[in-house]
Design an enzyme around this catalytic site. Sequence first.
Site, mmCIF file in Angstrom:
data_model
loop_
_atom_site.group_PDB
_atom_site.id
_atom_site.type_symbol
_atom_site.label_atom_id
_atom_site.label_comp_id
_atom_site.label_asym_id
_atom_site.label_seq_id
_atom_site.Cartn_x
_atom_site.Cartn_y
_atom_site.Cartn_z
ATOM 1 N N ILE A 156 9.652 7.075 5.665
ATOM 2 C CA ILE A 156 10.357 5.979 5.390
ATOM 3 C C ILE A 156 9.403 4.964 4.375
ATOM 4 O O ILE A 156 9.828 4.137 3.709
ATOM 5 C CB ILE A 156 11.096 5.170 6.540
ATOM 6 C CG1 ILE A 156 11.908 4.184 6.141
ATOM 7 C CG2 ILE A 156 9.851 4.793 7.706
ATOM 8 C CD1 ILE A 156 12.654 3.642 7.304
ATOM 9 N N LYS A 157 7.965 4.896 4.904
ATOM 10 C CA LYS A 157 7.219 3.964 4.360
ATOM 11 C C LYS A 157 7.038 3.907 2.821
ATOM 12 O O LYS A 157 6.506 3.100 2.169
ATOM 13 C CB LYS A 157 5.760 4.119 4.912
ATOM 14 C CG LYS A 157 5.868 4.035 6.284
ATOM 15 C CD LYS A 157 6.037 2.609 6.813
ATOM 16 C CE LYS A 157 5.884 2.358 8.093
ATOM 17 N NZ LYS A 157 6.103 0.950 8.824
ATOM 18 N N ASP A 158 7.490 5.106 2.048
ATOM 19 C CA ASP A 158 7.415 4.818 0.673
ATOM 20 C C ASP A 158 8.289 3.769 0.022
ATOM 21 O O ASP A 158 7.853 3.252 -1.007
ATOM 22 C CB ASP A 158 8.005 6.427 0.004
ATOM 23 C CG ASP A 158 7.345 7.536 0.238
ATOM 24 O OD1 ASP A 158 5.952 7.336 0.464
ATOM 25 O OD2 ASP A 158 7.610 8.627 0.310
ATOM 26 N N ALA A 161 5.765 0.783 0.289
ATOM 27 C CA ALA A 161 4.460 0.989 -0.404
ATOM 28 C C ALA A 161 4.627 0.519 -1.946
ATOM 29 O O ALA A 161 3.963 -0.169 -2.228
ATOM 30 C CB ALA A 161 3.896 2.206 -0.158
#
Length: 990
Positions: A156-158, A161
Amino acid sequence: MPATILLSSSSQTHATHRRVRQQNPASGVSGRHAVGGRGAVVLRSAAFTRPRGNARRAVVPHAQARGEIPRAVKQDAAIADIAPKQLPVEQRKILETLASKSLDEADAVSADPNANPVSPEQLIGGTPILDLSAYSLNPNVRILAKTEYLNPSGSIKDRIAQHMLSNAERTGRLKPGMTVVAATSGNTGSAVAMACALRGYEYIVITNEKTSKEKVDSMKAYGGEVLISPSGVPPDHPEHYQNIENRLCEENPDLYYGVDQYNNPFNAEAYEATLGPEIWKQTSGEVTHFIAGGSTGGTVSGTGRYLKSQNADVRVLMADPRGSVFWDHVVNGVAAEDVKVSKGWETEGVGKDSIPGCFDINVVDGMVRATDEHAFRTCREVASNDGLLIGGSSGLNLHAARVLSGQVEDGATIVTVLPDSGVKYLSKIYNDDWLGEMGVETTALCEEAQACGDLYWRPDIVDSAVAPAAAAKKAAKATEGDDLWSRESLEQEMNYLLEIAPQLVDYHVASVSGSERVHSRLQSPDELAATFLEAGAELELKENADPTDMDGIRRAVRAVMDNSVRSSHPLFLNQLYSGIDPVALAAEWLASTLNANVHTFEVAPVLTEIEKAVLAKTARMWLAPGSPAATPEHDGLIVPGGSLANMYSMILARDRAEPDARNVGNSGKLVAFCSEQSHYSYRKAALVMGIGMDNMVKVKCDENGAMIAAELEKEVEAAKARGMTPFYAGTTAGSTVLGAFDDYHGAADVCERHGMWMHVDGAWGGAAALSADKRARYLDGFERSDSFCWNPHKMLGLPLQCSIFVTKHQGALAKANGVQADYLFQPDKNNAGADLGDRTIQCGRKADALKIWLAWKYRGDDGFSDLVDRAFGLADAVERDVRARQEHDGSFVLAAEAQCANVGFWYVPPRLRPFDPATASANELTEIGFVAPKLKDRMQRAGDAMIGFQPIDSMNKPNFFRLVLPNPRHLSKDMLRDMLDRMDELGKDL
């Protein structure tokens, strides 16, 4: 019928459609199904319908228990609806652009399966949503999960970022040639590494020893540097991974850019712009609950904020591993700077040892706390039954959603996220030896364990059925054993309640309609006694009198109603209260039915927490209106009237100036100050506290009745010259007669120079804080005071009494007033710290908070704001009407301009016209002073409007009518204009 998984990837200008895989649920290969593709738009014609007939989840599910495949999807949502309306224009445009990109690209994918290839960056977001309703504890509650592990770096962190780096470039904080530095529990490190690879930046990511080998290798794979810090060190330790990021960037400000994901505002904004809109669209707006764990808090804050902007009733919950500090912060109210980890946990990517800056506690409605074992065994269950390898945080989220599913109403749709894949945890969660070392079994959770977890709801959203259930339980307990009176008597009493309830409602309806006289009949005390005697309901309570039968009770009630002033009549304009909010009246009845004393939590748990919620709301209204920040530090009480609220402020001020006074008494040196137009309760407080009324100095006011700050300074200096100790200044927001608002900045400057406590008595005009317009015009600077009070029973029309006192100084009330009565406030009882009683100067207190709490929930901020604006606006209208009549025929003359919801005027009989107060002789002033009492008498006898009158000798104003307009929900400009016409007719021969 084969289940269809539709996976599509997004593109800005070109898109490609991934293959459509078909699987047979009967084969047991997959019992879940994805709805929608990237962006959640695959089908255009069908609505997103709820599957029927889902069986309850068994410990080891069978293929035949799988639910029917739901049909996809959501109708088009206008991009203008994507960003919440309250955001600044520039930020709103950014969010709309991001949302447009996320949703429109998915449309392009669906429309053109033969589109050109896409870049890795264009694969971010638009993930399918998976139906995991077979895990629901209630067959009528759905569980859906966003497959965030399908983002290109695997998590999910894409989303964050790319968004954080894009904004850093846009604002110039990240420049070509710089190195990106990021502290991470793992997934953000991989996402940042991928983003840097795409953008051409060197990177350094710092993680800790708890991070799995697979995630560490993933972070290294993009060609950058990975630093591993010790695990379990406190947040202020120099080797804590966040502190290493900070130190590197501070030492190399021109070379390193720190992502600071835990405090970066663009973290939550990324989810607000993408994940929230996707969920809303994929569920066709049917989402009722969103639950997700957090480490930065960005997912739950941003996604929750968006969903609530679309539907304020969506409930947002946070899943938290046992040991994390989020639970103590949200549930137990532990301040961010005071939180401490209670125990360690192994689930990666969720939980925290400190409160991140981007976590918005105001978005969170509840919490679900579970253990590592719950998370890991859920992962293994999903793998063995559904062929999905999900990460530990995914397991925690799904378990929390399952716990929640057993506690919500039928028809709910719970959405969660699967942040990353189990491929990142092959050496841990999916390694039997490692699980054995952790003491965790590899089998699915038993039925009892599936529902195991701590569920917390914020007090202000607890199901409204709790209070009636508590009342029913209390009533059942009271009827145990032999009855005190006969069953027949009890039945009569109960039937009478059913009989009188509609009578009371009818009385209120008749009052607010204005169809009845304001005052039924003007009578003296002796006349009233005779009236009641004649009605068969003697006023006197005689000793040893025979009990009155039920018919006698009916006569007594009727006599009371027939001979009372109808204070809910629209033209009851005599006092600073009028009418009753029906919802608050219901709360008044409920409070009386509960008959609970709000001194200890154990006897009034719900009402105690409701009072705390009201105090917190008031603190925000006073100190941080409309702010998304946490509730400001405060202390407070619901007290029996504004006079007591003012005295509480003086008690706290004395305790600060002379702490020993609580034991040895006053020194005799204290002196306090208030305006000459302030409420008399300031002097009463000085009298009761032993300070002495002579030591409550009245300060001169300007022509509008506002205290002059320069005069306050003079009086303070004069008191010091006499050897006295100035300790307190009481200012006013909406004075009783003129409605004046003091100069708060000026008064605060004086108080700060001399170390004095400043209080704002907003009993009447404090409600102006509810209106953005009135707050800006009248209350600028009142937030600088040490304490503040207001009376919702005045401007807002709540049943008497409802008065609220708050102070900035947490713990001040217990310090000044506490005596620790050991029969009430035992330190070793359950929930001892939740008691409010030792803060007060009383013992028992009525549950007045329930009235404002229930009314506020029903009216909302906007409803109360409109009521305040109406009151102020009608006062302005009366002033204009009086000025017009003054100009036309001199029948009315303005005595005091409209301030707050007050306006003062003289009625001038024809024989005294023209009347000019500025040039009137002493005899003329005396003559005009007789008019108001005589005209009011005629109005009362006629049953017409009741309006107060009074003189202001210091301003050379003889008796004038003081028209006040509290709670004018049933009052109009036309009614007020007609009232002035009738006053002119009644007074012409005076």
